[in-house]
Design a protein around this motif. Sequence first.
Motif, PDB file in Angstrom:
ATOM      1  N   GLN A 155       0.605  10.163   2.405  1.00 29.09           N
ATOM      2  CA  GLN A 155      -0.363   8.301   2.863  1.00 29.09           C
ATOM      3  C   GLN A 155       0.615   7.911   3.799  1.00 29.09           C
ATOM      4  N   ARG A 156       2.076   7.566   3.909  1.00 33.17           N
ATOM      5  CA  ARG A 156       2.681   7.670   5.014  1.00 33.17           C
ATOM      6  C   ARG A 156       2.335   8.242   6.336  1.00 33.17           C
ATOM      7  N   ASP A 157       2.053   9.392   6.009  1.00 37.01           N
ATOM      8  CA  ASP A 157       1.958  10.443   7.181  1.00 37.01           C
ATOM      9  C   ASP A 157       0.272   9.754   8.213  1.00 37.01           C
ATOM     10  N   PHE A 158      -0.531   9.188   7.017  1.00 35.36           N
ATOM     11  CA  PHE A 158      -1.464   9.804   7.737  1.00 35.36           C
ATOM     12  C   PHE A 158      -2.618   8.414   7.783  1.00 35.36           C
ATOM     13  N   PHE A 159      -1.338   6.996   7.205  1.00 38.03           N
ATOM     14  CA  PHE A 159      -2.457   5.803   7.008  1.00 38.03           C
ATOM     15  C   PHE A 159      -1.127   4.557   7.195  1.00 38.03           C
ATOM     16  N   LEU A 160      -2.048   4.131   8.269  1.00 35.27           N
ATOM     17  CA  LEU A 160      -1.105   2.465   8.995  1.00 35.27           C
ATOM     18  C   LEU A 160      -1.609   2.231   6.942  1.00 35.27           C
ATOM     19  N   THR A 161      -2.242   2.165   6.670  1.00 35.66           N
ATOM     20  CA  THR A 161      -2.564   1.286   5.375  1.00 35.66           C
ATOM     21  C   THR A 161      -2.619   2.270   4.228  1.00 35.66           C
ATOM     22  N   PRO A 162      -2.013   1.766   3.031  1.00 37.68           N
ATOM     23  CA  PRO A 162      -1.999   2.651   2.612  1.00 37.68           C
ATOM     24  C   PRO A 162      -3.579   2.633   1.919  1.00 37.68           C
ATOM     25  N   ILE A 163      -3.981   4.029   0.861  1.00 37.59           N
ATOM     26  CA  ILE A 163      -5.801   3.840   0.823  1.00 37.59           C
ATOM     27  C   ILE A 163      -5.337   3.343  -1.496  1.00 37.59           C
ATOM     28  N   PRO A 164      -5.883   3.207  -1.785  1.00 40.16           N
ATOM     29  CA  PRO A 164      -5.617   1.533  -2.571  1.00 40.16           C
ATOM     30  C   PRO A 164      -5.953   2.493  -3.663  1.00 40.16           C
ATOM     31  N   VAL A 165      -5.183   2.722  -4.798  1.00 39.30           N
ATOM     32  CA  VAL A 165      -5.279   3.391  -5.656  1.00 39.30           C
ATOM     33  C   VAL A 165      -4.923   2.758  -7.303  1.00 39.30           C
ATOM     34  N   ARG A 166      -5.165   3.496  -8.361  1.00 38.41           N
ATOM     35  CA  ARG A 166      -4.502   2.902  -9.722  1.00 38.41           C
ATOM     36  C   ARG A 166      -4.027   3.745  -9.897  1.00 38.41           C
ATOM     37  N   VAL A 167      -2.633   4.086 -10.711  1.00 36.14           N
ATOM     38  CA  VAL A 167      -2.341   5.274 -11.174  1.00 36.14           C
ATOM     39  C   VAL A 167      -1.172   4.603 -12.340  1.00 36.14           C
ATOM     40  N   GLU A 168      -2.234   5.860 -13.571  1.00 36.92           N
ATOM     41  CA  GLU A 168      -1.178   6.531 -14.358  1.00 36.92           C
ATOM     42  C   GLU A 168      -0.322   7.426 -14.825  1.00 36.92           C
ATOM     43  N   ILE A 169       0.838   6.950 -15.146  1.00 39.23           N
ATOM     44  CA  ILE A 169       1.554   8.164 -14.824  1.00 39.23           C
ATOM     45  C   ILE A 169       2.569   8.849 -16.458  1.00 39.23           C
ATOM     46  N   ALA A 170       3.038  10.153 -16.825  1.00 37.41           N
ATOM     47  CA  ALA A 170       2.826  10.447 -17.696  1.00 37.41           C
ATOM     48  C   ALA A 170       4.392  10.268 -18.058  1.00 37.41           C
ATOM     49  N   ILE A 171       5.103   9.540 -17.630  1.00 37.46           N
ATOM     50  CA  ILE A 171       6.964   9.744 -17.089  1.00 37.46           C
ATOM     51  C   ILE A 171       6.671   7.987 -17.802  1.00 37.46           C
ATOM     52  N   GLU A 172       8.434   7.934 -18.449  1.00 41.00           N
ATOM     53  CA  GLU A 172       8.971   6.219 -18.984  1.00 41.00           C
ATOM     54  C   GLU A 172       9.008   5.934 -16.965  1.00 41.00           C
ATOM     55  N   ALA A 173       8.680   4.607 -17.328  1.00 39.65           N
ATOM     56  CA  ALA A 173       9.152   3.397 -16.320  1.00 39.65           C
ATOM     57  C   ALA A 173      11.057   3.044 -15.697  1.00 39.65           C
ATOM     58  N   HIS A 174      11.276   3.611 -14.950  1.00 38.22           N
ATOM     59  CA  HIS A 174      13.003   3.187 -14.191  1.00 38.22           C
ATOM     60  C   HIS A 174      13.323   2.972 -13.124  1.00 38.22           C
ATOM     61  N   PRO A 175      13.757   2.057 -13.028  1.00 38.20           N
ATOM     62  CA  PRO A 175      14.437   1.609 -11.520  1.00 38.20           C
ATOM     63  C   PRO A 175      14.492   2.388 -11.113  1.00 38.20           C
ATOM     64  N   MET A 176      14.650   3.676 -10.494  1.00 42.73           N
ATOM     65  CA  MET A 176      14.525   5.093  -9.499  1.00 42.73           C
ATOM     66  C   MET A 176      13.868   4.534  -8.930  1.00 42.73           C
ATOM     67  N   TYR A 177      12.398   4.333  -9.427  1.00 35.02           N
ATOM     68  CA  TYR A 177      10.853   4.776  -9.122  1.00 35.02           C
ATOM     69  C   TYR A 177      10.463   3.237  -8.332  1.00 35.02           C
ATOM     70  N   GLU A 178      11.049   2.200  -8.602  1.00 35.95           N
ATOM     71  CA  GLU A 178      10.816   0.951  -7.200  1.00 35.95           C
ATOM     72  C   GLU A 178      11.898   1.351  -6.316  1.00 35.95           C
ATOM     73  N   MET A 179      12.871   1.577  -6.563  1.00 38.89           N
ATOM     74  CA  MET A 179      14.057   2.066  -5.475  1.00 38.89           C
ATOM     75  C   MET A 179      13.905   2.147  -4.652  1.00 38.89           C
ATOM     76  N   PHE A 180      12.430   3.465  -4.842  1.00 34.42           N
ATOM     77  CA  PHE A 180      12.358   4.777  -4.013  1.00 34.42           C
ATOM     78  C   PHE A 180      10.910   4.121  -2.832  1.00 34.42           C
ATOM     79  N   ASN A 181      10.131   2.434  -3.751  1.00 32.07           N
ATOM     80  CA  ASN A 181       9.477   2.935  -2.897  1.00 32.07           C
ATOM     81  C   ASN A 181       8.052   3.800  -3.553  1.00 32.07           C
ATOM     82  N   LEU A 182       8.283   4.558  -4.246  1.00 26.19           N
ATOM     83  CA  LEU A 182       7.015   5.259  -4.881  1.00 26.19           C
ATOM     84  C   LEU A 182       6.163   4.739  -4.588  1.00 26.19           C
ATOM     85  N   LEU A 183       5.757   3.589  -5.270  1.00 25.89           N
ATOM     86  CA  LEU A 183       4.595   3.068  -5.901  1.00 25.89           C
ATOM     87  C   LEU A 183       4.319   2.186  -4.506  1.00 25.89           C
TER      88      LEU A 183
END
Length: 340
Positions: A155-183
């Motif tokens: 996403q970061r390599d090819f788009f100035l604005t991220p493509i809107p997407v909804r995501v379901e993830i098969a792992i538990e929530a964790h502060p690391m994911y928010e810190m990493f700005n993954l979403l």
Amino acid sequence: MTDGLGQRRSITSALLIAEFAVERGVHPAQLLHGTGIAREMLDDPTAEITRAQEIGLLENVVTALGDEPGFGLFAGIRSHLANHGVWGFAIINSPTVRSAVEVFVQYNDLSFSVARFRAHNEGSEIWLVRDDTAVPRRIRRFALEWDLATFATMQRDFFLTPIPVRVEIAIEAHPMYEMFNLLNGVAEVSFSAPCTILKFARGALDLPLPQANSLSAAYYEKKCMELLQLRRSRGGVSGQVRALLIHRSGVASQPEVADALNLSVRTLRRRLAQEGTTFRELSDETSALLAEQLLAAGLTAEQTSTRLGYSSGSAFAAAFRSWKGQTPHQYARDARAAPR
């Protein structure tokens, strides 16, 4: 092997993950233990391994570093589409997001992931569903984080604005994911889902890609098809012979290959005959593949001839013409005309 675990694939993802682990103090011998991956292959980005071998390396990484949330993310930020050869270039040059998704799914075996992906229509959305049932449970977090970080990097390599997407993830929530700005750019996310799904609105799939080039996309997609067919066509002893030839840049005699496989030359010939091929056919097939890669990478016909062990440039040119129906110079010119 079942579930595609014997499918041959590029060593690229394994190399990037190995680099990540070595930087954190893991010895290469520990990474490769029990995988069947030779140490010298870590210095060869053109090498091929099986899906099972890559999974074995991931298991060693998780054993050495632990299954902490975030390790797969930090490894995955190294993974860019341009790292992944013709598959990555086919996606980069795709006209739209939709065509990029189609290439991603159709040539999944050439991708960065040890999981499988499929796409299907669901109401007003297209779902990209990730299937990791063939991935051992103990490495599923790491492998999933690797995939998610690669998607984020794409996403970061090819788009100035991220493509809107909804995501379901098969792992538990964790502060690391928010810190990493993954979403970043994700419109909606839910954790602890039964499986991981990326949900694109149909309108988003018609967005043009910034480096779209239909001619280049067609060229690289054709190369994806050729590479996938080639990898799927060689199993058993044929696959082992081809892997050795690729690793040795096509320069190896039949006795040398037989010795490396702990077989007599006579037994090697018999095994190959049983699989419907000969050493000469495999040698020519491998030389043709390596020649294409070297010429496309910018080497001259003379340099490629030397690398592949030909006695003269004219002998190489004659062989190449018999494989491809054109001279090495013509092939190199056409390959360089396609934007990387």
